[in-house]
Every structure is written in C-alpha cells, then in structure tokens.
Design an enzyme around this catalytic site. Structure first.
Site, short mmCIF file in Angstrom:
data_model
loop_
_atom_site.label_atom_id
_atom_site.label_comp_id
_atom_site.label_asym_id
_atom_site.label_seq_id
_atom_site.Cartn_x
_atom_site.Cartn_y
_atom_site.Cartn_z
N HIS A 67 0.68 -1.25 -0.11
CA HIS A 67 0.02 -0.01 -0.15
C HIS A 67 0.84 1.24 0.13
O HIS A 67 2.02 1.07 0.07
CB HIS A 67 -0.84 0.00 1.11
CG HIS A 67 -0.27 0.05 2.49
ND1 HIS A 67 0.39 -1.21 3.19
CD2 HIS A 67 -0.17 0.91 3.63
CE1 HIS A 67 0.75 -0.71 4.42
NE2 HIS A 67 0.36 0.43 4.58
N HIS A 73 1.22 3.98 2.01
CA HIS A 73 1.83 4.72 3.14
C HIS A 73 3.37 4.79 3.23
O HIS A 73 4.06 3.70 2.91
CB HIS A 73 1.30 4.14 4.47
CG HIS A 73 -0.28 4.03 4.64
ND1 HIS A 73 -1.04 3.51 5.50
CD2 HIS A 73 -1.02 5.28 4.24
CE1 HIS A 73 -2.15 3.84 5.73
NE2 HIS A 73 -2.16 4.94 4.64
N ASP A 124 5.63 4.30 5.28
CA ASP A 124 6.36 3.42 6.06
C ASP A 124 6.64 2.08 5.23
O ASP A 124 7.33 1.24 5.84
CB ASP A 124 6.11 2.96 7.47
CG ASP A 124 4.83 2.80 7.70
OD1 ASP A 124 3.74 3.22 6.77
OD2 ASP A 124 4.47 1.84 8.36
N HIS A 125 5.83 2.22 4.02
CA HIS A 125 5.66 0.85 3.23
C HIS A 125 6.28 1.34 1.88
O HIS A 125 6.57 0.34 1.08
CB HIS A 125 4.53 0.31 3.41
CG HIS A 125 3.99 -0.51 4.56
ND1 HIS A 125 4.20 -1.90 4.92
CD2 HIS A 125 3.74 0.26 5.75
CE1 HIS A 125 3.71 -1.97 6.08
NE2 HIS A 125 3.59 -0.80 6.66
#
Length: 244
Positions: free
Chosen positions: A60, A62, A64-65
């Site tokens: 996804h 976001h 942090d990914h």
C-alpha cells in the site's frame, strides 16, 4: 529460501525498528516486499546488492511501506544499474510512484532510467508470475487513504510465504496464509482492538484456522514490544534472517 528483515517497524519507529522492508532470496528469486522510507540505508548497511533485486512488491502507499522507492530508484540510476526491475502493487501504483518521486526529487520522475523499469498493477484474487515468483494479492482492511490495501501470498521455489501487510482482522487472512511455510503477520497491538490494525490476541484466535507452518510477528507498537518476554511467538528484529 531466505528472508531477511531489512526493516520490521511501524510508522513511528517503535523500539528503534526501521520501516517495513523484507528481502527474500533463493536460487533464482530475489525480491523485496515493501520499501519503507528507511529501506535504502538499511539495505546498504546489510550489504544487500540492490542490483540483484529484480522485483519489488508494494502492499500500500503509506510512507513506511512505500516512500523508500524514489530513493532506491534514484540510487539505481546513479549506480548505473542496467538490469531490469519490476515494481508491482495496488491499482494506481504508477501514478502514486510518479507523485511521490516528484515530491521528494522534483523533475526526477521525468528522468529516463538507464535500466528497464516495469510498473505493474496487481488485482486482488488474480495471480501474477514474475520469473520464478508467483504472487496472489488479497484485499485487506487498513482505512481509506493510502489504499488500495493488499496482502500477498507468494510462491517461489517450492515454498510459500504469506504476508498480512497492515490490516485489521479480515477473513481474507485465512486463505492468504493457509498452510503457508511462513506467515509474516502484523501484531500492532497486544490485546486492544483498534481500527485498521491487528492485535496479537485477535490473531491468536484464528491461528488454528490459518494453519501456517511458521509464524513471525512484525509491525509491532510499543504495546507489544514491551511484552515480548511473555509472548511465545517469534518476533521480527531488523536484520533477522529466517530460512524457510
């Protein structure tokens, strides 16, 4: 097959852990699952050859990914990478990648790479094969912004790896990880049920139905990290290596 946790932390770096990024390698397979903002320095610290990685799976959008991708691609350009690279993820990934690249490095999204870059949209329930790696996406539940949200069941070299990604409990996690050799599961909270994230106690209720051969916890908040001595399951740490 070998899995290395390049980063296994949440968005806030709880416990000093880096953002989510997993490196999976075997005789032929060499890929990343997620590429959080801290991925590039972490890959370099672990001396993982970025030019050998031929596939990056994004769950996804976001930060942090996902936010490490522009850094990784720019590094590939300046290090004169020539080998092809595929980036695959949820619907809209090509536009999202262009947008975040422009925000972080203005005009760089228009730069023509020295290497072949293929950006692929994955559709829930539809398996795609990339070389020796077959990926089946499952829809998961993680809010509204930053989606669509996907979990992945990955088959490579006779082994099966499942990753829940960030999600609250959803029945999709049962077929996702059923019988998998290794299930990487978010355990953001210990017992408290919060929206868009999974608690360890909720996960434990469903482990008999999931029936994965091996479980490792990731994306843990301080609520879980403070209780690790009392938790029977294996908890990921940055740099940890698992063979499965």
């Amino acid at each position: 097959m070998q899995l290395r946790f390049v980063g296994c932390g949440d968005a806030f770096g709880s416990g000093g852990r880096l953002n989510t990024c997993f490196h999976v390698s075997g005789r032929e397979a060499n890929f990343l699952i997620d590429c959080g903002a801290s991925a590039l320095p972490a890959l370099k610290r672990l001396e993982i050859d970025r030019n050998e990685i031929d596939l990056i799976l994004i769950t996804h959008f976001h930060g942090d990914h996902f936010a490490g991708l522009p850094f990784l691609l720019l590094d590939a350009q300046f290090s004169r990478r020539t080998t092809p690279l595929t980036v695959a993820g949820p619907q809209g990934i090509e536009r999202r990648l262009r947008e975040v690249t422009e925000v972080l490095f203005e005009h760089s999204s228009k730069t023509r790479q020295r290497f072949e870059l293929d950006v692929v949209e994955l559709v829930p329930g539809q398996s795609r094969t990339f070389g020796s790696v077959t990926v089946t996406p499952y829809p998961v539940v993680h809010g509204e912004s930053g989606g669509p949200f996907l979990a992945y069941r990955v088959e490579a070299e006779g082994r099966t790896l499942a990753y829940s990604a960030d999600t609250e409990w959803t029945e999709a996690l049962i077929p996702l990880a059923h019988g998998a050799d290794l299930f990487i599961a978010e355990a953001y909270m210990y017992e408290k049920v919060v929206k868009n994230h999974l608690s360890l106690k909720t996960l434990e209720q469903h482990l008999p139905d999931i029936g994965a051969k091996r479980l490792v916890l990731t994306h843990m908040s301080d609520d879980v990290l403070s209780r690790l001595d009392d938790i029977a399951h294996l908890a990921a740490e940055d740099g940890m290596v698992l063979v499965f």
